[in-house]
Scaffold this motif. Structure first.
Motif, PDB file in Angstrom:
ATOM      1  N   THR A  49     -13.527  -7.121  -8.150  1.00  0.00           N
ATOM      2  CA  THR A  49     -12.258  -7.834  -8.001  1.00  0.00           C
ATOM      3  C   THR A  49     -12.439  -9.268  -7.529  1.00  0.00           C
ATOM      4  O   THR A  49     -11.462 -10.000  -7.396  1.00  0.00           O
ATOM      5  N   ASP A  74      -6.154   3.233  -5.312  1.00  0.00           N
ATOM      6  CA  ASP A  74      -6.884   1.967  -5.383  1.00  0.00           C
ATOM      7  C   ASP A  74      -5.863   0.850  -5.590  1.00  0.00           C
ATOM      8  O   ASP A  74      -4.823   1.056  -6.222  1.00  0.00           O
ATOM      9  N   VAL A  75      -6.141  -0.327  -5.068  1.00  0.00           N
ATOM     10  CA  VAL A  75      -5.160  -1.418  -5.129  1.00  0.00           C
ATOM     11  C   VAL A  75      -5.247  -2.204  -6.437  1.00  0.00           C
ATOM     12  O   VAL A  75      -4.251  -2.395  -7.135  1.00  0.00           O
ATOM     13  N   HIS A  76      -6.442  -2.654  -6.790  1.00  0.00           N
ATOM     14  CA  HIS A  76      -6.596  -3.537  -7.953  1.00  0.00           C
ATOM     15  C   HIS A  76      -7.028  -2.740  -9.180  1.00  0.00           C
ATOM     16  O   HIS A  76      -8.160  -2.272  -9.264  1.00  0.00           O
ATOM     17  N   ASP A 105      -1.096  -2.048 -11.258  1.00  0.00           N
ATOM     18  CA  ASP A 105      -1.902  -1.993 -10.043  1.00  0.00           C
ATOM     19  C   ASP A 105      -1.347  -0.973  -9.057  1.00  0.00           C
ATOM     20  O   ASP A 105      -0.264  -0.424  -9.224  1.00  0.00           O
ATOM     21  N   ALA A 154      -3.872   3.545   0.647  1.00  0.00           N
ATOM     22  CA  ALA A 154      -4.533   2.569  -0.215  1.00  0.00           C
ATOM     23  C   ALA A 154      -6.029   2.510   0.072  1.00  0.00           C
ATOM     24  O   ALA A 154      -6.472   2.690   1.210  1.00  0.00           O
ATOM     25  N   THR A 171      -9.044  -0.209  -0.509  1.00  0.00           N
ATOM     26  CA  THR A 171      -9.181  -1.606  -0.886  1.00  0.00           C
ATOM     27  C   THR A 171     -10.438  -2.221  -0.293  1.00  0.00           C
ATOM     28  O   THR A 171     -10.920  -1.791   0.758  1.00  0.00           O
ATOM     29  N   GLU A 175      -3.124  -9.408   2.604  1.00  0.00           N
ATOM     30  CA  GLU A 175      -3.198  -8.229   1.742  1.00  0.00           C
ATOM     31  C   GLU A 175      -2.788  -6.969   2.505  1.00  0.00           C
ATOM     32  O   GLU A 175      -2.149  -6.085   1.951  1.00  0.00           O
ATOM     33  N   ILE A 214       0.096  -4.396   1.294  1.00  0.00           N
ATOM     34  CA  ILE A 214      -0.143  -2.963   1.123  1.00  0.00           C
ATOM     35  C   ILE A 214       0.932  -2.152   1.815  1.00  0.00           C
ATOM     36  O   ILE A 214       1.518  -1.222   1.242  1.00  0.00           O
ATOM     37  N   ARG A 223     -10.729   0.666   4.175  1.00  0.00           N
ATOM     38  CA  ARG A 223     -11.467  -0.408   3.504  1.00  0.00           C
ATOM     39  C   ARG A 223     -12.757   0.127   2.897  1.00  0.00           C
ATOM     40  O   ARG A 223     -13.367   1.042   3.425  1.00  0.00           O
TER      41      ARG A 223
END
Length: 294
Positions: free
Chosen positions: A70, A184-186, A191, A212, A214, A221, A225, A235
């Motif tokens: 990303t 997943d975010v992206h 999305d 989420a 990420t 961000e 979220i 994370r």
């Protein structure tokens, strides 16, 4: 930070070699300057692209060509390094390769701070008590990531389905009604934040936990979220323990833990890839999960 640099080297080096050099120099009493260099023989990075390398959501030509990532990993890693009084720098030549250099200040460890047994007990099952097995939906556009997280949860006893983008996640949610969603975010097509917003707009979605996953979740961000309706986040890279702890928090479940180190199982040559994850020794399997879920 180092895992990110090594992961990039592996991803972009089709042939040749990858070299890791580590050194430490005493700066002051109890403080060390730790230096790690990751050198690869990948495609290299053009000079005009080096200025964008550490910017958020920016990718080099080789990164765009690989259609993965990303553009967050290096930016976040450098931010962490600078918070620790260090930095990440790079030198590169197209057609020859790159050298990424990580420098941070660390404190020298003391023997008294070491635990006799730092190994955490591994989750191996679900304790009885729930009327039904929790349904878990794993959403990630990377095949290896969603497959390995899905298998990890299945091995413990969860009922698992996977989706490769936000649109597929919304459709699976409507048809299957999971109780917990790893999002997943992206992702392409739709999305994770848009998918979460659509799910949370429904009556069932209001009582469904969405967490989420990420590589970012710093500052703005993180706000985006939570504003999209996600109940929580973790994370990348994350540990198995983080996955299970967060699920226990929202699903009110209890786990069965290993009581002693499992006996290592020798891997026969004829073991197929589809059975390799269950044939490998526990410690090695755990490390592979960490690597591929990054």
């Amino acid at each position: 930070m180092l895992i990110n640099l090594l992961g990039n080297a592996v991803k972009f080096t089709a042939q040749g070699s990858i070299i890791l050099r580590i050194s430490a120099k005493e700066e002051s009493l109890g403080a060390l300057r730790l230096v790690a260099e990751v050198e690869d023989t990948g495609p290299g990075i053009a000079e005009d692209e080096l200025v964008r390398l550490f910017k958020y959501f920016e990718q080099t030509a080789s990164g765009r060509q690989s259609q993965s990532g990303t553009g967050l990993g290096l930016a976040i890693s450098r931010e962490y390094a600078r918070l620790m009084g260090g930095d990440i720098t790079v030198s590169s030549k197209v057609g020859i390769g790159s050298i990424f250099r990580l420098e941070i200040t660390v404190r020298e460890g003391r023997e008294s701070e070491l635990k006799e047994d730092g190994r955490e007990l591994r989750v191996i099952g679900l304790q009885p008590g729930k009327d039904s097995v929790p349904r878990i939906l794993v959403v990630d556009d990377r095949l290896e990531s969603r497959t390995l997280l899905g298998r990890l949860l299945e091995m413990v006893g969860f009922d698992v389905r996977v989706a490769e983008n936000g649109l597929e996640a919304v459709q699976t949610f409507e048809q299957w009604r999971p109780s917990f969603i790893w999002m997943d975010v992206h992702m392409p097509v739709m999305d994770g934040l848009e998918a979460t917003h659509l799910i949370k707009a429904t009556e069932l979605g209001k009582v469904t936990t969405v967490a989420a996953i990420t590589a970012g979740a710093l500052g703005r961000e993180q706000e985006e979220i939570l504003a999209a309706g996600c109940d929580d986040f973790i994370r990348k890279p994350y540990r198995e323990e983080e996955i299970f702890e967060l699920m226990a928090k929202y699903l009110s479940i209890k786990y069965v833990y290993e009581t002693e180190k499992e006996e290592e199982v020798p891997v026969a040559v004829e073991v197929g890839l589809e059975r390799l994850d269950t044939a490998l020794p526990v410690d090695l399997r755990k490390e592979l999960h960490k690597l591929f879920l990054d």
